[in-house]
Enzyme design. Structure first.
Site, PDB file in Angstrom:
ATOM      1  N   PHE A  25     -34.441  -8.692  15.781  1.00  0.00           N
ATOM      2  CA  PHE A  25     -34.967  -7.372  16.032  1.00  0.00           C
ATOM      3  C   PHE A  25     -35.244  -7.279  17.442  1.00  0.00           C
ATOM      4  O   PHE A  25     -35.476  -8.039  18.425  1.00  0.00           O
ATOM      5  CB  PHE A  25     -36.621  -7.422  15.551  1.00  0.00           C
ATOM      6  CG  PHE A  25     -36.997  -7.607  14.222  1.00  0.00           C
ATOM      7  CD1 PHE A  25     -36.971  -6.508  13.342  1.00  0.00           C
ATOM      8  CD2 PHE A  25     -36.749  -8.879  13.573  1.00  0.00           C
ATOM      9  CE1 PHE A  25     -37.472  -6.640  11.983  1.00  0.00           C
ATOM     10  CE2 PHE A  25     -37.311  -9.126  12.367  1.00  0.00           C
ATOM     11  CZ  PHE A  25     -37.336  -7.781  11.557  1.00  0.00           C
ATOM     12  N   ASP A  26     -34.874  -5.961  17.820  1.00  0.00           N
ATOM     13  CA  ASP A  26     -35.177  -5.470  19.375  1.00  0.00           C
ATOM     14  C   ASP A  26     -36.751  -5.044  19.082  1.00  0.00           C
ATOM     15  O   ASP A  26     -37.232  -5.414  17.907  1.00  0.00           O
ATOM     16  CB  ASP A  26     -34.657  -4.189  19.557  1.00  0.00           C
ATOM     17  CG  ASP A  26     -34.888  -3.586  21.032  1.00  0.00           C
ATOM     18  OD1 ASP A  26     -35.116  -4.408  21.869  1.00  0.00           O
ATOM     19  OD2 ASP A  26     -34.812  -2.286  21.082  1.00  0.00           O
ATOM     20  N   PHE A  27     -37.405  -5.107  20.391  1.00  0.00           N
ATOM     21  CA  PHE A  27     -38.828  -4.828  20.424  1.00  0.00           C
ATOM     22  C   PHE A  27     -39.368  -3.336  20.431  1.00  0.00           C
ATOM     23  O   PHE A  27     -39.740  -3.079  19.490  1.00  0.00           O
ATOM     24  CB  PHE A  27     -39.441  -5.587  21.324  1.00  0.00           C
ATOM     25  CG  PHE A  27     -41.067  -5.646  21.602  1.00  0.00           C
ATOM     26  CD1 PHE A  27     -41.669  -6.289  20.668  1.00  0.00           C
ATOM     27  CD2 PHE A  27     -41.882  -4.936  22.413  1.00  0.00           C
ATOM     28  CE1 PHE A  27     -43.034  -6.485  20.516  1.00  0.00           C
ATOM     29  CE2 PHE A  27     -43.168  -4.789  22.490  1.00  0.00           C
ATOM     30  CZ  PHE A  27     -43.710  -5.596  21.438  1.00  0.00           C
TER      31      PHE A  27
ATOM     32  N   PHE B 246     -31.577  -5.340  14.137  1.00  0.00           N
ATOM     33  CA  PHE B 246     -32.184  -3.940  14.194  1.00  0.00           C
ATOM     34  C   PHE B 246     -32.491  -3.536  15.796  1.00  0.00           C
ATOM     35  O   PHE B 246     -33.111  -4.335  16.568  1.00  0.00           O
ATOM     36  CB  PHE B 246     -33.275  -3.854  13.563  1.00  0.00           C
ATOM     37  CG  PHE B 246     -33.556  -4.464  12.221  1.00  0.00           C
ATOM     38  CD1 PHE B 246     -33.320  -3.294  11.165  1.00  0.00           C
ATOM     39  CD2 PHE B 246     -33.756  -5.680  11.463  1.00  0.00           C
ATOM     40  CE1 PHE B 246     -33.041  -3.697   9.814  1.00  0.00           C
ATOM     41  CE2 PHE B 246     -33.698  -6.020  10.302  1.00  0.00           C
ATOM     42  CZ  PHE B 246     -33.272  -4.973   9.421  1.00  0.00           C
TER      43      PHE B 246
ATOM     44  N   ASP C 228     -33.130   0.192  18.066  1.00  0.00           N
ATOM     45  CA  ASP C 228     -33.269   1.494  18.465  1.00  0.00           C
ATOM     46  C   ASP C 228     -32.255   2.359  19.031  1.00  0.00           C
ATOM     47  O   ASP C 228     -32.082   3.665  19.050  1.00  0.00           O
ATOM     48  CB  ASP C 228     -34.565   2.126  18.754  1.00  0.00           C
ATOM     49  CG  ASP C 228     -34.947   1.829  20.082  1.00  0.00           C
ATOM     50  OD1 ASP C 228     -34.333   0.712  20.570  1.00  0.00           O
ATOM     51  OD2 ASP C 228     -35.507   2.560  20.893  1.00  0.00           O
TER      52      ASP C 228
END
Length: 310
Positions: free
Chosen positions: A162-164, A281, A283
């Site tokens: 994951f990105d944060f 993932f 954004d």
């Protein structure tokens, strides 16, 4: 006793993410709904090829094999098909031995409105409009981007990255960065280091995966021969001093990742090529266009200021 669906980690997947629907989609483009219906009927017994999300979904469902009494996870099929045209998809699911029994067929309409009804923590689709509409309705969703399929049957691990900001957490810090630049971003995060971020679109999924890891820890204590299958990584462009608020946020939620990388703007592909997640993932599309070798399934989460429609 198996978990009730209200307590499970539920992932909704569109047939466009689970399988390669290139031929079906071309039939629709060439002749519309009627030609598409005929194509599916004529190819009813032709098993669909694996799609980008298939390796992730297969391994995700293996969590239930490790915990058959609780069955803590579930996958629900969300499809624009009718039940008749979706029959080929269900037969393909059965062919591959995927334990998917619940499905939503909405006959041409976007299925995203039904995500809360199934307690869905993530909706994966290759339909960009469906994903954007879900995000705008405050539902967790991700757009599966095209990539090569790499599904090693001997690799039983499930690696999720994951990105944060804008994924696990909200876009508060990202907004400061976009509007005021890097120095103001670091100053803002240092000022608010003791205040956790608000959850982002995939926070619920992340926290429930962390629960699965705690279940694995307990299993390992009972059975020293147990081999853990789940590994989670956070791969963020942040660096010191803004890294501290990430830790503050995760600690306040009572969760953590196996591996966390603060890259300071370095190309994420350098880490992804080592961790080799079955799904990643982020954004921001710019972080998803450098897939090493094109074999890492990339998912765009079109949330927050980085994706605001103009």
């Amino acid at each position: 006793m198996p978990f009730q669906i209200e307590n499970k980690l539920v992932i909704g997947v569109a047939s466009s993410a689970l399988f390669d629907l290139t031929g079906s989609h071309q039939a629709y483009l060439d002749g519309g709904p009627e030609e598409y219906r005929n194509f599916q009927e004529q190819h009813l017994d032709v098993i669909l090829e694996k799609g980008v999300a298939f390796p992730f979904i297969r391994r995700f469902l293996n969590i239930n094999k490790c915990f058959p009494r609780q069955s803590p996870v579930e996958v629900v099929l969300f499809s624009r098909n009718s039940p008749e045209t979706g029959l080929r998809v269900m037969r393909s699911i059965a062919h591959y031995g995927l334990d998917i029994s619940r499905a939503s067929f909405t006959t041409g309409k976007s299925p995203y409105a039904y995500l809360p009804a199934f307690n869905t923590s993530l909706f994966l689709s290759a339909n960009e409009e469906d994903v954007k509409n879900a995000i705008e309705a405050n539902y967790p969703a991700g757009l599966v981007l095209p990539s090569k399929i790499a599904d090693d049957d001997d690799d039983i691990e499930l690696r999720v990255a994951f990105d944060f900001d804008g994924v696990i957490a909200d876009d508060e810090a990202e907004t400061v960065f976009k509007q005021n630049g890097l120095d103001e971003f670091h100053a803002h995060e240092a000022l608010h280091v003791g205040r956790p971020h608000q959850p982002g679109p995939l926070a619920d999924m992340f926290q429930k995966l962390a629960l699965m890891q705690r279940m694995e820890e307990r299993m390992e204590k009972r059975d020293p021969n147990y081999r853990r299958i789940l590994r989670i990584a956070i791969i963020t462009a942040r660096s010191a001093p803004s890294h501290e608020r990430v830790i503050t946020t995760l600690k306040s939620w009572g969760v953590s990742a196996n591996e966390t990388f603060f890259l300071g703007g370095m190309d994420k592909a350098r880490v992804l090529s080592v961790f080799k997640p079955h799904i990643f993932f982020d954004d921001q599309l710019t972080h998803l266009k450098s897939s090493p070798g094109g074999t890492i399934p990339m998912v765009h989460v079109p949330f927050g200021i980085a994706n605001r429609r103009t």
